[in-house]
Design a protein around this motif. Structure first.
Motif, PDB file in Angstrom:
ATOM      1  N   GLN A   1      -3.451   1.178 -15.212  1.00  0.00           N
ATOM      2  CA  GLN A   1      -3.932   1.853 -13.990  1.00  0.00           C
ATOM      3  C   GLN A   1      -5.733   1.684 -13.862  1.00  0.00           C
ATOM      4  O   GLN A   1      -6.215   1.218 -12.994  1.00  0.00           O
ATOM      5  CB  GLN A   1      -3.572   2.862 -13.730  1.00  0.00           C
ATOM      6  CG  GLN A   1      -1.975   3.145 -13.651  1.00  0.00           C
ATOM      7  CD  GLN A   1      -1.737   2.707 -12.067  1.00  0.00           C
ATOM      8  OE1 GLN A   1      -2.349   2.826 -11.425  1.00  0.00           O
ATOM      9  NE2 GLN A   1      -0.361   2.348 -12.053  1.00  0.00           N
TER      10      GLN A   1
ATOM     11  N   ASN B   1       4.286  -0.615 -14.909  1.00  0.00           N
ATOM     12  CA  ASN B   1       4.009   0.281 -13.694  1.00  0.00           C
ATOM     13  C   ASN B   1       5.120   0.401 -12.624  1.00  0.00           C
ATOM     14  O   ASN B   1       5.209   1.411 -12.052  1.00  0.00           O
ATOM     15  CB  ASN B   1       2.919  -0.669 -13.014  1.00  0.00           C
ATOM     16  CG  ASN B   1       1.386  -0.176 -13.353  1.00  0.00           C
ATOM     17  OD1 ASN B   1       1.314   0.463 -14.409  1.00  0.00           O
ATOM     18  ND2 ASN B   1       0.456  -1.038 -13.051  1.00  0.00           N
ATOM     19  N   GLU B   2       5.944  -0.544 -12.658  1.00  0.00           N
ATOM     20  CA  GLU B   2       6.966  -0.457 -11.762  1.00  0.00           C
ATOM     21  C   GLU B   2       7.956   0.697 -12.206  1.00  0.00           C
ATOM     22  O   GLU B   2       8.907   1.183 -11.283  1.00  0.00           O
ATOM     23  CB  GLU B   2       7.857  -1.732 -11.804  1.00  0.00           C
ATOM     24  CG  GLU B   2       7.068  -3.064 -11.202  1.00  0.00           C
ATOM     25  CD  GLU B   2       6.548  -3.813 -12.333  1.00  0.00           C
ATOM     26  OE1 GLU B   2       6.971  -4.928 -12.626  1.00  0.00           O
ATOM     27  OE2 GLU B   2       5.677  -3.108 -13.166  1.00  0.00           O
ATOM     28  N   HIS B   3       8.039   1.121 -13.429  1.00  0.00           N
ATOM     29  CA  HIS B   3       9.103   1.968 -13.878  1.00  0.00           C
ATOM     30  C   HIS B   3       8.433   3.534 -13.541  1.00  0.00           C
ATOM     31  O   HIS B   3       7.515   3.699 -13.650  1.00  0.00           O
ATOM     32  CB  HIS B   3       9.456   1.742 -15.064  1.00  0.00           C
ATOM     33  CG  HIS B   3      10.368   0.517 -15.537  1.00  0.00           C
ATOM     34  ND1 HIS B   3      11.417   0.391 -16.074  1.00  0.00           N
ATOM     35  CD2 HIS B   3       9.896  -0.817 -15.337  1.00  0.00           C
ATOM     36  CE1 HIS B   3      11.934  -0.769 -16.111  1.00  0.00           C
ATOM     37  NE2 HIS B   3      10.919  -1.310 -15.945  1.00  0.00           N
ATOM     38  N   ALA B   4       9.479   4.317 -13.376  1.00  0.00           N
ATOM     39  CA  ALA B   4       9.357   5.657 -13.152  1.00  0.00           C
ATOM     40  C   ALA B   4       9.585   6.377 -14.682  1.00  0.00           C
ATOM     41  O   ALA B   4      10.592   6.047 -15.223  1.00  0.00           O
ATOM     42  CB  ALA B   4      10.143   6.604 -12.167  1.00  0.00           C
TER      43      ALA B   4
ATOM     44  N   ARG C   1      -0.822   9.953  -5.160  1.00  0.00           N
ATOM     45  CA  ARG C   1      -0.357   8.952  -5.690  1.00  0.00           C
ATOM     46  C   ARG C   1      -0.873   7.578  -4.772  1.00  0.00           C
ATOM     47  O   ARG C   1      -0.669   7.740  -3.658  1.00  0.00           O
ATOM     48  CB  ARG C   1       1.168   8.854  -5.976  1.00  0.00           C
ATOM     49  CG  ARG C   1       1.552   7.630  -6.625  1.00  0.00           C
ATOM     50  CD  ARG C   1       3.025   7.525  -6.902  1.00  0.00           C
ATOM     51  NE  ARG C   1       3.796   7.179  -5.689  1.00  0.00           N
ATOM     52  CZ  ARG C   1       5.055   7.355  -5.538  1.00  0.00           C
ATOM     53  NH1 ARG C   1       5.784   7.871  -6.573  1.00  0.00           N
ATOM     54  NH2 ARG C   1       5.909   7.172  -4.450  1.00  0.00           N
TER      55      ARG C   1
ATOM     56  N   GLU D   1       3.934  11.364  -9.695  1.00  0.00           N
ATOM     57  CA  GLU D   1       3.878   9.705  -9.679  1.00  0.00           C
ATOM     58  C   GLU D   1       5.416   9.132  -9.942  1.00  0.00           C
ATOM     59  O   GLU D   1       5.563   8.318  -9.580  1.00  0.00           O
ATOM     60  CB  GLU D   1       3.115   9.395 -10.829  1.00  0.00           C
ATOM     61  CG  GLU D   1       1.767   9.779 -10.736  1.00  0.00           C
ATOM     62  CD  GLU D   1       0.856   9.728 -12.037  1.00  0.00           C
ATOM     63  OE1 GLU D   1      -0.256  10.153 -12.228  1.00  0.00           O
ATOM     64  OE2 GLU D   1       1.450   9.257 -13.165  1.00  0.00           O
ATOM     65  N   ASP D   2       6.301  10.004 -10.373  1.00  0.00           N
ATOM     66  CA  ASP D   2       7.693   9.332 -10.767  1.00  0.00           C
ATOM     67  C   ASP D   2       8.945   9.995 -10.143  1.00  0.00           C
ATOM     68  O   ASP D   2       9.970   9.472 -10.004  1.00  0.00           O
ATOM     69  CB  ASP D   2       7.813   9.271 -12.189  1.00  0.00           C
ATOM     70  CG  ASP D   2       6.516   8.721 -12.828  1.00  0.00           C
ATOM     71  OD1 ASP D   2       6.371   7.550 -12.980  1.00  0.00           O
ATOM     72  OD2 ASP D   2       5.672   9.386 -13.485  1.00  0.00           O
TER      73      ASP D   2
ATOM     74  N   ARG E   1       0.299   3.350 -19.530  1.00  0.00           N
ATOM     75  CA  ARG E   1       0.185   3.404 -18.099  1.00  0.00           C
ATOM     76  C   ARG E   1      -1.316   3.523 -17.616  1.00  0.00           C
ATOM     77  O   ARG E   1      -1.895   3.057 -16.607  1.00  0.00           O
ATOM     78  CB  ARG E   1       0.929   4.325 -17.508  1.00  0.00           C
ATOM     79  CG  ARG E   1       0.679   4.904 -16.087  1.00  0.00           C
ATOM     80  CD  ARG E   1       1.735   6.121 -15.644  1.00  0.00           C
ATOM     81  NE  ARG E   1       3.003   5.783 -15.151  1.00  0.00           N
ATOM     82  CZ  ARG E   1       3.689   6.302 -14.591  1.00  0.00           C
ATOM     83  NH1 ARG E   1       3.501   7.605 -14.140  1.00  0.00           N
ATOM     84  NH2 ARG E   1       4.996   5.721 -14.371  1.00  0.00           N
TER      85      ARG E   1
ATOM     86  N   HIS F   1       2.719   1.714  -8.252  1.00  0.00           N
ATOM     87  CA  HIS F   1       3.889   1.249  -8.733  1.00  0.00           C
ATOM     88  C   HIS F   1       3.973  -0.189  -8.795  1.00  0.00           C
ATOM     89  O   HIS F   1       4.852  -1.056  -8.970  1.00  0.00           O
ATOM     90  CB  HIS F   1       5.167   1.852  -8.414  1.00  0.00           C
ATOM     91  CG  HIS F   1       5.333   3.216  -9.098  1.00  0.00           C
ATOM     92  ND1 HIS F   1       5.531   3.543 -10.626  1.00  0.00           N
ATOM     93  CD2 HIS F   1       5.271   4.490  -8.619  1.00  0.00           C
ATOM     94  CE1 HIS F   1       5.679   4.575 -10.637  1.00  0.00           C
ATOM     95  NE2 HIS F   1       5.522   5.270  -9.710  1.00  0.00           N
TER      96      HIS F   1
END
Length: 514
Positions: free
Chosen positions: A229, A249-252, A418, A382-383, A225, A423
């Motif tokens: 980023q 990136n799309e995942h938590a 964030r 972030e998640d 990650r 994401h």
């Protein structure tokens, strides 16, 4: 699952060229208009060198739970805790450089981005360095403990005694422990400023101080990650990217841990069922595991065992949460996952001592990571708002308690900033090599395939039969070094990965069937 067990379940990377008085870098064409980087200067008779504005001196990197150390070169580095208010509190970051073998090293620097979140690069290095050996032939490796970890103002909270034993799941107790942890770390840190975004600013500040070299980023697990980023925000500073056990990136973080574990375990245990000797010994290990979980759910057991560290006689309360934590972490590596069918079968027969000893060893191995609260600064900022609703994972081995624990902790823990596009899928024209293990229980190969869809110069290599974090396996270190040399993932001759295979399950404590 108690918060202590949940945090443990969540967690989880030299030779000195002495050509005195000369610039110790090989000329290189970095392209893209990026600055080439400063000369590394070592004066005659001096044990140390300067790179950019930083003065490096000899240091030793410790190896957890041993007296062994690894030689490196360290330089002091300080940054604002809050980058928006640089006149406020400043924090020291631990920065180290591992010198490669060549008298004239390439100007670009390999950067290890450690996992967790919560692992420190300088602490991960002694165990990870084998995978970097071919890279060290021509390059130096930079290690920066991400803020909140290791030697960079760590957000550590001392765990309670008896962390290995089962405790009733109690969200109010989780919140109380989180408040106590927050009170402790707030004495020297503001947890809002220990996110991935803050760490990116730190890394770019280090690059500027070093003379603006380009980086060859090597991210492992959560470090993937950070790599994605950083490359999205500072593309001029990036030459190449290796993503080992990548998360899109799309995942938590944490959102799919429970489901991914079930899928990986069922695949691993299917290999046992397909092997005659293993099937004869255990039948269906997945069914056995579920039966054992229900047995412990109905009545946790008090287990007497010998401590594998000091051989003292100890007792442990073993229930479904501790069992799930052990199974999850043992599923990370083929060598430990091969022990699971045997341990489960022994427990079903009433012998829990081997499982208890393994749980004790695992607790010691993960102690420092479990006590690091930097992961809360990352996940809560972030998640947390993307985690599944309570109860969604109730039927899985890990259950909903893991996510419920995170959600409860994030009602207490301060949230940092964030970015709006945080994401968004990672899209880049940089050369990217993605590595994945077939049986990875936390970042399965489909994650790497998803990331690669927006990378025109990306390639995915899947190591058959392997688990989480595979860069040090087999021929992969050489392939990674070749990729970093050539910047051409597509042209890699990766036929050697066909030699990978699954680790056969242990039939008894002597090993697998012949």
């Amino acid at each position: 699952m108690d918060s202590r067990n949940a945090l443990k379940a969540a967690a989880i990377a030299l030779a000195v060229a002495a050509v005195a008085g000369k610039a110790l870098w090989r000329p290189a064409d970095h392209g893209g208009g990026a600055a080439p980087g400063a000369d590394l200067v070592q004066k005659p008779g001096e044990r140390g060198f300067t790179l950019g504005t930083l003065a490096f001196a000899p240091c030793e990197l410790e190896t957890d739970q041993t007296a062994a150390t690894t030689p490196a070169w360290c330089a002091p580095f300080q940054v604002p805790e809050d980058w928006q208010h640089p006149d406020g509190r400043r924090i020291d970051l631990k920065l180290a450089l591992v010198r490669g073998n060549a008298p004239l090293a390439e100007r670009d620097l390999v950067v290890l981005l450690a996992g967790g979140p919560g692992q420190a690069a300088t602490e991960a290095w002694p165990r990870a360095r084998g995978g970097f050996a071919p890279l060290l032939e021509h390059r130096n490796v930079l290690l920066l403990d991400q803020r909140g970890t290791g030697g960079s103002n760590a957000l550590n909270c001392k765990g309670e005694d008896g962390d290995d034993t089962e405790q009733p799941f109690d969200l109010e107790r989780v919140r109380a422990r989180t408040r106590a942890c927050l009170d402790a770390v707030s004495k020297h840190a503001d947890p809002r400023f220990y996110t991935t975004g803050d760490a990116l600013r730190d890394l770019e500040a280090v690059r500027a101080a070093l003379g603006s070299p380009q980086f060859d980023l090597v991210g492992v697990s959560y470090g993937t990650r950070v790599a994605q980023q950083y490359a999205a925000r500072y593309p001029r500073g990036v030459r190449s990217i290796v993503l080992d056990s990548a998360v899109p990136n799309e995942h938590a973080l944490g959102a799919e841990f429970a489901r991914n574990l079930d899928v990986a375990l069922q695949a691993q245990f299917a290999a046992c069922k397909a092997a005659p000797a293993c099937a004869k010994a255990y039948g269906d290990p997945w069914a056995n595991l579920l039966h054992l979980r229900e047995t412990l759910r109905a009545r946790p057991v008090e287990v007497a065992y010998r401590d594998p560290f000091d051989h003292a006689q100890r007792t442990m309360k073993l229930g479904p949460a501790v069992l799930a934590g052990l199974v999850r972490m043992y599923a990370y590596l083929p060598e430990t996952s091969a022990l699971l069918p045997l341990g489960i079968a022994r427990a079903q027969a009433g012998d829990y001592a081997s499982l208890a000893g393994q749980i004790r060893m695992l607790g010691r191995d993960l102690e420092s990571l479990a006590e690091n609260a930097m992961q809360l600064s990352v996940i809560c900022s972030e998640d947390a708002d993307l985690l599944p609703a309570s109860g969604d994972d109730a039927t899985t081995l890990l259950g909903s308690e893991f996510v419920d624990t995170l959600r409860a902790q994030c009602t207490i823990w301060p949230h940092g900033a964030r970015a709006d596009d945080f994401h968004a899928a990672f899209a880049s024209d940089k050369p990217v090599l993605l590595l994945a293990g077939e049986f990875d229980p936390v970042t399965p190969p489909r994650y790497a395939e998803q990331i690669a869809k927006t990378l025109p110069h990306g390639r995915v290599l899947v190591a058959k039969g392997q688990g989480h974090s595979v860069m040090g396996r087999g021929c992969l270190p050489k392939l990674v070094a070749r990729f970093v040399d050539t910047l051409d993932a597509a042209a890699l001759d990766a036929g050697c990965i066909a030699d990978f295979s699954a680790q056969p399950a242990f039939i008894d404590f002597n090993g697998a069937a012949p």
